[in-house]
Design a protein around this motif. Structure first.
Motif, mmCIF file in Angstrom:
data_model
loop_
_atom_site.group_PDB
_atom_site.id
_atom_site.type_symbol
_atom_site.label_atom_id
_atom_site.label_comp_id
_atom_site.label_asym_id
_atom_site.label_seq_id
_atom_site.Cartn_x
_atom_site.Cartn_y
_atom_site.Cartn_z
ATOM 1 N N ALA A 298 -2.940 0.077 5.662
ATOM 2 C CA ALA A 298 -1.875 0.271 6.656
ATOM 3 C C ALA A 298 -0.732 -0.714 6.418
ATOM 4 O O ALA A 298 0.446 -0.334 6.424
ATOM 5 C CB ALA A 298 -2.444 0.098 8.063
ATOM 6 N N LEU A 299 -1.074 -1.983 6.193
ATOM 7 C CA LEU A 299 -0.032 -2.978 5.927
ATOM 8 C C LEU A 299 0.717 -2.654 4.642
ATOM 9 O O LEU A 299 1.950 -2.778 4.581
ATOM 10 C CB LEU A 299 -0.650 -4.373 5.840
ATOM 11 N N ALA A 300 -0.005 -2.247 3.613
ATOM 12 C CA ALA A 300 0.641 -1.930 2.334
ATOM 13 C C ALA A 300 1.617 -0.764 2.495
ATOM 14 O O ALA A 300 2.707 -0.768 1.917
ATOM 15 C CB ALA A 300 -0.413 -1.616 1.281
ATOM 16 N N ARG A 301 1.229 0.232 3.287
ATOM 17 C CA ARG A 301 2.128 1.372 3.513
ATOM 18 C C ARG A 301 3.367 0.925 4.279
ATOM 19 O O ARG A 301 4.483 1.374 3.999
ATOM 20 C CB ARG A 301 1.383 2.494 4.243
ATOM 21 N N TRP A 302 3.183 0.018 5.244
ATOM 22 C CA TRP A 302 4.347 -0.523 5.947
ATOM 23 C C TRP A 302 5.257 -1.277 4.991
ATOM 24 O O TRP A 302 6.479 -1.191 5.072
ATOM 25 C CB TRP A 302 3.893 -1.467 7.069
ATOM 26 N N ALA A 303 4.660 -2.035 4.077
ATOM 27 C CA ALA A 303 5.459 -2.777 3.096
ATOM 28 C C ALA A 303 6.333 -1.823 2.288
ATOM 29 O O ALA A 303 7.506 -2.116 2.008
ATOM 30 C CB ALA A 303 4.554 -3.575 2.170
ATOM 31 N N CYS A 304 5.764 -0.679 1.921
ATOM 32 C CA CYS A 304 6.528 0.315 1.162
ATOM 33 C C CYS A 304 7.660 0.901 2.008
ATOM 34 O O CYS A 304 8.775 1.111 1.506
ATOM 35 C CB CYS A 304 5.605 1.430 0.672
ATOM 36 N N GLY A 311 15.844 -1.388 0.409
ATOM 37 C CA GLY A 311 16.301 -1.183 -0.956
ATOM 38 C C GLY A 311 16.085 -2.358 -1.873
ATOM 39 O O GLY A 311 16.755 -2.488 -2.903
ATOM 40 N N CYS A 312 15.129 -3.222 -1.528
ATOM 41 C CA CYS A 312 14.821 -4.375 -2.384
ATOM 42 C C CYS A 312 13.409 -4.863 -2.076
ATOM 43 O O CYS A 312 12.828 -4.495 -1.043
ATOM 44 C CB CYS A 312 15.820 -5.512 -2.169
ATOM 45 N N ALA A 313 12.863 -5.669 -2.990
ATOM 46 C CA ALA A 313 11.533 -6.249 -2.754
ATOM 47 C C ALA A 313 11.586 -7.141 -1.523
ATOM 48 O O ALA A 313 12.569 -7.848 -1.294
ATOM 49 C CB ALA A 313 11.086 -7.050 -3.971
ATOM 50 N N MET A 314 10.506 -7.121 -0.727
ATOM 51 C CA MET A 314 10.511 -7.807 0.562
ATOM 52 C C MET A 314 9.363 -8.815 0.694
ATOM 53 O O MET A 314 8.283 -8.640 0.134
ATOM 54 C CB MET A 314 10.422 -6.783 1.693
ATOM 55 N N ASP A 315 9.641 -9.848 1.480
ATOM 56 C CA ASP A 315 8.699 -10.906 1.855
ATOM 57 C C ASP A 315 8.507 -10.769 3.360
ATOM 58 O O ASP A 315 9.467 -10.884 4.130
ATOM 59 C CB ASP A 315 9.323 -12.252 1.462
#
Length: 807
Positions: A298-304, A311-315
């Motif tokens: 679930a967290l990984a899907r939210w990250a996507c 539009g960029c890699a996120m922290d």
């Protein structure tokens, strides 16, 4: 006086409001406003504005104090510590303007009503108006306060946030980044607390933080409130998820699950002046993953979702409510290091000689550094630090940055990949080994060491100054080739290092490397654990498999995830996984292996490869290998994996192996499964047509084929001159295999060192029409160029007019 609002609710903010509420609060507003409809949960809250900050400064006559302090700092009339302390004290003694105080109080009351709770507990976080920009992380520069209750406590926490804009570390950071102190304001975010003190929390990146591999989500997790993970005060769990397969809801593409020690957790305290406190975790908590698979996915899907929106890699920072079980995102900002690297440039390091390994931990940064140790307990000891030394300490926080900037490398006892030490080391471009456990006990000031972060997920500190070299590779200008050029990979921990290489897949993934390094236990010892006679082996296995009720599940789980990291790098291109090809003496060296292996005079030609898989001696072990492959392909979703059988002596043996595989759910052509065979025995060449009827492809193992064709022990120093992969007999064998296989519709590849060492051998393979060549990563560029040149030469020959002798 401006009439701009003092307070704005998150749902009325967006990422265009950085100048009003800072990057952190603007991002929270952006997510609340746009991403909640996509299922991303963000706790509600509000933000004070930059205007509110300047009103506070003006109402208390602080501009002159701040300007005077920075003038003294610039002229050298006063040191940083004195200037910062004076400004902070002045801010903390200030009084709230009536309208600002009232706006904060009213907003807090509404937040309490929304939460249906009097004096609701809130998180109070600083958000600088120049914060969280793509070129500056401001990691931990301003303060956060958790479990704040009541209007008076909230106003006090907001005042302390204002003061934290002028900590020594925040001043130093702005100076280093070129920000004007008098143009940076501070917004305060007030957000309903997630009861992660009863659950867990952590940090998440939508990119691999060490290599920049952009197809994974990295999640760190610990029990309790999240400050311990951010500050590196605990060694957290670590999970990695492969993003491209998340759209397949039936797949579970969690390619890494590493259990952290999680020695303490931050929880609520009853003392209002100190609303949180650290307590030791229980044995059960230390031995249990914070997140289950459903939460991880679930967290990984939210990250996507968040990455796609921005539009960029996120922290990101996340929290799980221990009362409701709900997950929340509590912060999101652009990732500031890997996403800015040039994707076509690859720097490769090679350590030529190294001393004894002293300590190890998590690897941060893809580099090597050598120097003398400087062991420091506190940032107050900055005067003791020697420029260019290897900083060794227990953990770091933002107060350490001035020292870290002067170091050649960093080693800490505690922390994970998302700890302060890791984040700042990446930003500074320093190699770091974090979470080493006992570095401060093992290493001592003045000791010469080498810090290596180029050997995979694990970073190592070696004794002495090692010899090493580095090379920058530009993969952008590489030619395209019809012949596929693939990689030989064995180490899952180092696989992500090579994602920038434009390889056509993995031609050889060695299962035995994963078994010997990531599992370490003989599979038969797991299948027959209760009957083991070796007490030491039994004890070691019990320790390694402590979190597995079924001992065999340890083997299946570790093997599947290890291979998944390799399968992920070039997905969806093919990844050929060779089933275990240990020799008996190598199997015997695995934990518990001695009880299951015969002693052989010549293991190289003994009980190895296909002959083991259907034998009663190893059939149960092979079943575990098959179950791991099945999980990898069917449950995790890596259907780009091809299975390869090594050292298959006869077609009768091939039939037996394929039957055993089918018994274990691996049937050729079912679910698109392809099965290859190693071509490394003369019988494979002689009966190539018959083998091609049973297998989808051949992989020529040129070392073994040369050895058995010429009758030369490849390890014999006396016969070294006779071992030649370019011998006419060996080349005949290779050419014959390619011709027969292609006639039968099977593919052929070669995995060996010869194409790397001899351009003319690569040309020979191209002329024979080989489908693929698989080489080590450091040879890829030269082989790719050799293949392109060879293909061009072959085309010129074919296109030349008849009788043109110059061609």
């Amino acid at each position: 006086m401006s009439t701009a609002p003092e307070v704005l609710w998150f749902e009325n903010l967006g990422r265009g409001d950085v100048s009003r509420v800072g990057g952190k609060n603007a991002s929270l507003g952006e997510m609340v406003r746009t991403l909640e409809k996509e299922g991303v949960r963000v706790p509600p809250g509000f933000a004070t504005t930059a205007d509110a900050f300047w009103r506070y400064i003006e109402a208390n006559g602080l501009k002159a104090t701040i300007a005077s302090g920075f003038a003294d700092l610039a002229s050298g009339a006063a040191p940083l510590a004195r200037v910062g302390a004076a400004i902070r004290d002045a801010i903390l003694l200030g009084e709230w303007p009536a309208e600002t105080s009232e706006a904060i109080r009213l907003a807090y009351r509404e937040l309490c009503q929304r939460a249906n709770k009097a004096d609701a507990d809130v998180a109070v976080r600083s958000s600088a108006t120049a914060e969280d920009l793509p070129d500056a992380s401001f990691a931990g520069q301003q303060e956060s306060y958790l479990n704040i209750r009541g209007e008076a406590a909230l106003l006090d926490a907001c005042r302390r946030c204002y003061a934290s804009l002028f900590t020594d570390r925040a001043i130093s950071y702005r100076q280093a980044k070129g920000f004007d102190h008098m143009k940076v304001a501070l917004s305060v975010g007030v957000q309903r607390m997630v009861r992660s003190d009863l659950g867990g929390s952590g940090v998440m990146f939508s990119i691999d933080t060490e290599t920049g591999f952009d197809k994974v989500v990295l999640i760190n997790a610990a029990w309790g409130l999240g400050e311990n993970v951010v500050q590196g005060a605990v060694d957290p769990d670590e999970y990695e998820v492969f993003k491209p397969l998340l759209s397949n809801l039936s797949a579970t593409p969690i390619i890494e699950k590493s259990l952290g020690e999680k020695a303490q957790k931050l929880i609520y305290a009853s003392d209002l002046s100190h609303p949180t406190r650290n307590v030791p975790t229980s044995k059960t908590e230390r031995e249990t993953f914070v997140l289950n698979d459903a939460d991880i996915l679930a967290l990984a899907r939210w990250a996507c979702v968040i990455e796609r929106h921005y539009g960029c890699a996120m922290d990101m920072e996340w929290a799980k409510d221990g009362e409701t079980g709900e997950l929340f995102i509590v912060q999101a900002r652009p990732e500031t290091v890997q996403s800015r690297r040039v994707a076509t440039t690859l720097r490769s390091y090679r350590i030529r000689s190294k001393g004894r390994r002293l300590v190890s931990g998590l690897s941060v940064g893809d580099a090597v550094a050598a120097g003398r140790v400087c062991l420091i307990d506190s940032p107050r000891e900055i005067d003791r630090f020697v420029d260019g030394a290897v900083l060794v300490t227990r953990t770091t926080d933002p107060d350490w940055v001035p020292i870290m900037k002067r170091a050649a490398a960093i080693v800490t006892d505690h922390g994970g990949r998302t700890s302060h030490a890791a984040i700042v080391s990446r930003e500074l471009g320093l190699p770091a080994v974090v979470g080493a456990g006992d570095a401060t006990q093992v290493l001592h000031t003045g000791q010469e060491v080498t810090v290596s972060c180029v050997e995979g997920d694990q970073g190592f500190v070696y004794e002495g100054m090692a010899e090493f070299e580095s090379e920058e590779l530009d993969v952008a200008a590489l030619p395209t080739t019809h012949t596929k050029v693939m990689l030989n990979l064995a180490n899952p921990a180092a696989a992500f290092r090579w994602w920038r290489i434009p390889a056509d897949g993995v031609g050889l993934a060695r299962m035995e490397f994963v078994i010997s390094n990531h599992i370490r236990v003989h599979p038969m010892a797991l299948a027959h654990y209760d009957a083991l006679k070796d007490a030491d082996a039994k004890s070691a296995i019990a320790s390694l498999t402590a979190n597995y009720v079924d001992k065999t599940e340890y083997f299946i789980d570790r093997l599947a995830r290890g291979l998944a990291r390799i399968a992920a790098v070039f997905h969806p291109n093919p990844v050929i996984v060779r089933m275990s090809d240990f020799k008996t003496n190598e199997y015997a060296n695995l934990i518990g292996g001695a009880e299951f292996e015969p002693k052989e005079e010549n293991p190289m030609l003994g009980f190895r490869g296909a002959s083991r898989y259907y034998s009663p001696r190893y059939r149960e072990g092979f079943a575990l290998e098959c179950r791991a492959i099945r999980r990898l392909r069917e449950e995790m979703g890596f259907d780009n994996v091809i299975v390869m059988i090594p050292f298959c002596r006869s077609t009768k043996e091939a039939d037996r192996v394929l039957a055993v595989m089918a018994e274990n759910g691996l049937r050729r052509a079912e679910r698109g499964l392809e099965v290859y065979v190693m071509c490394e025995i003369p019988s494979n060449v002689i009966l190539a047509k018959a083998f091609a009827e049973r297998f989808d492809g051949f992989s020529i193992g040129s070392n073994d084929l040369t050895q058995l064709t010429l009758g030369v022990d490849r390890d014999s120093a006396e016969l070294a001159d006779l071992f030649d992969e370019q011998d006419a007999a060996v080349k005949w064998m290779i050419q014959r295999t390619i011709e027969a296989a292609h006639q039968a519709g099977a593919k052929v590849g070669l995995c060996g060192q010869a194409p790397s060492d001899h351009p003319e051998f690569a040309q020979f393979l191209v002329e024979c029409g080989i489908d693929s060549i698989s080489v080590s990563p450091d040879s890829f560029i030269s082989v790719k160029r050799n293949v392109a040149t060879s293909e061009s030469a072959v085309r010129n020959v074919h296109e030349a007019p008849p009788g043109d002798s110059q061609q």
